[in-house]
Design an enzyme around this catalytic site. Structure first.
Site, PDB file in Angstrom:
ATOM      1  N   ASN A   1      -6.672  -3.382   5.944  1.00 44.41           N
ATOM      2  CA  ASN A   1      -6.451  -3.774   6.999  1.00 44.41           C
ATOM      3  C   ASN A   1      -5.001  -3.316   7.151  1.00 44.41           C
ATOM      4  OD1 ASN A   1      -6.386  -5.857   9.713  1.00 44.41           O
ATOM      5  ND2 ASN A   1      -4.627  -6.495   8.101  1.00 44.41           N
TER       6      ASN A   1
ATOM      7  N   GLN B   1       8.723   7.993  13.849  1.00 44.86           N
ATOM      8  CA  GLN B   1       8.251   7.126  14.511  1.00 44.86           C
ATOM      9  C   GLN B   1       6.750   8.244  13.398  1.00 44.86           C
ATOM     10  OE1 GLN B   1       7.043   5.396  18.134  1.00 44.86           O
ATOM     11  NE2 GLN B   1       9.342   5.668  18.300  1.00 44.86           N
TER      12      GLN B   1
ATOM     13  N   TYR C   1       0.306   6.630  16.310  1.00 42.90           N
ATOM     14  CA  TYR C   1      -0.401   5.761  16.413  1.00 42.90           C
ATOM     15  C   TYR C   1      -2.025   6.274  16.269  1.00 42.90           C
ATOM     16  CZ  TYR C   1      -3.061   1.046  15.402  1.00 42.90           C
ATOM     17  OH  TYR C   1      -4.118   0.150  15.797  1.00 42.90           O
ATOM     18  N   GLY C   2      -2.084   7.056  17.468  1.00 47.13           N
ATOM     19  CA  GLY C   2      -3.629   7.581  17.991  1.00 47.13           C
ATOM     20  C   GLY C   2      -3.932   8.409  17.258  1.00 47.13           C
TER      21      GLY C   2
ATOM     22  N   ILE D   1       1.346  -1.334   0.098  1.00 47.12           N
ATOM     23  CA  ILE D   1       0.142  -0.119   0.110  1.00 47.12           C
ATOM     24  C   ILE D   1       0.924   0.876  -0.132  1.00 47.12           C
ATOM     25  CG2 ILE D   1      -2.403  -1.625   1.073  1.00 47.12           C
ATOM     26  CD1 ILE D   1      -1.380   0.469   3.899  1.00 47.12           C
TER      27      ILE D   1
ATOM     28  N   VAL E   1      -6.050  -7.740  19.942  1.00 51.41           N
ATOM     29  CA  VAL E   1      -5.608  -8.261  19.188  1.00 51.41           C
ATOM     30  C   VAL E   1      -4.512  -9.630  19.177  1.00 51.41           C
ATOM     31  CG1 VAL E   1      -6.836 -10.046  17.165  1.00 51.41           C
ATOM     32  CG2 VAL E   1      -7.549  -8.206  17.433  1.00 51.41           C
TER      33      VAL E   1
ATOM     34  N   VAL F   1       6.209   0.463  22.480  1.00 59.87           N
ATOM     35  CA  VAL F   1       6.155   0.949  22.914  1.00 59.87           C
ATOM     36  C   VAL F   1       7.665   1.691  23.887  1.00 59.87           C
ATOM     37  CG1 VAL F   1       5.756   2.595  25.802  1.00 59.87           C
ATOM     38  CG2 VAL F   1       4.370   0.927  24.330  1.00 59.87           C
TER      39      VAL F   1
END
Length: 276
Positions: A89, A105, A193-194, A63, A230, A96
């Site tokens: 997905n 990052q 990431y958030g 992607i 997950v 962390v």
């Protein structure tokens, strides 16, 4: 011979994507494409499912490479006349404890999770067939990160009229602010990431609005979702859900019946619409 229906899952040689392909192979009537950046890993994953008696097909897809996306688009158009189900997905997260500078990052995470997901949508949404289903994998982290944003940013991200251009500029600004070390002063959370998943959730709301305006008769349903915490390479072994459990909401949204007209443009977790 009518053309078979077709589903495609990005980033699906392992983890949640792999579990989604497994589930679709059992439930979706049509061809299911497992995709991966690395053809070797992708073919091995498809063979693993074939050994379970399932019949996934494989197509290479990175992607982060626009030419790779366009090859998939052209292949789907030529072979199937479009796409019935698209599950975005593919994504990344730094650990962390990773010591990579935060600006890097932020840049790397947003490039894959937001900008490349947007590239896939820009190329593949136009070939989604009537009554098609699009699932953008976001995360509950988008809601948590939103609460950590300034009031001004929260208002922009929850607006029902924010445009894609405005969203892109905000995502670019976060990366610039992170690289300059001023992101916290500018109202951003310390969480690449958030923020990348805020981008995915808001992009989904914008895309759904546009589909309703431009193709109302086609009854395409597009939603963002959270698979939950997950057990994958990304989330680690302490997570509470198996990949098969994480796949449930994605597959539910992908298989919404043809007569359904909702959910659309929603953020969905555990098969329930969440407030944004």
């Amino acid at each position: 011979m009518s053309t078979p229906r077709v589903a495609l899952v990005t980033g699906s040689n392992k983890g949640i994507g792999f579990a989604v392909v497994r589930s679709l192979c059992k439930q979706f009537i049509g061809d299911v494409y497992l995709t991966a950046r690395d053809p070797g890993l992708g073919v091995a994953a498809a063979q693993s499912l074939q050994s379970e008696g399932l019949n996934p097909l494989f197509h290479q897809l990175d992607i982060n490479d626009i030419n790779s996306i366009r090859k998939v688009r052209d292949f789907m158009k030529e072979k199937y006349g479009g796409l019935d189900v698209l599950i975005n997905n593919a994504g990344i997260a730094f650990k962390v404890e990773d010591s990579t500078p935060f600006g890097i990052q932020a840049d790397v995470t947003l490039r894959t999770n937001f900008f490349s997901t947007r590239d896939v949508c820009n190329e593949l949404l136009p070939i989604i067939k009537p009554q098609g289903r699009v699932v953008n994998v976001s995360s509950v982290c988008s809601s948590l990160a939103l609460k950590k944003c300034s009031q001004d940013l929260q208002a922009k991200f929850t607006s029902d009229t924010i445009t894609e251009d405005e969203l892109v500029k905000l995502m670019e600004k976060f990366v610039e602010d992170a690289k300059s070390g001023v992101h916290v002063q500018q109202g951003w959370p310390n969480w690449g990431y958030g923020v990348s998943k805020i981008g995915v959730t808001v992009l989904s709301r914008i895309q759904a609005r546009r589909l309703k305006e431009e193709r109302p008769q086609d009854r395409i349903l597009l939603n963002a979702c959270c698979p939950g915490w997950v057990r994958t390479d990304m989330a680690g072994p302490q997570a509470t859900k198996s990949p098969d459990e994480g796949a449930v909401t994605l597959v539910y949204l992908a298989l919404l019946p043809p007569e359904a007209d909702e959910p659309h443009g929603q953020f969905v977790s555990d098969k329930k619409v969440q407030n944004w």
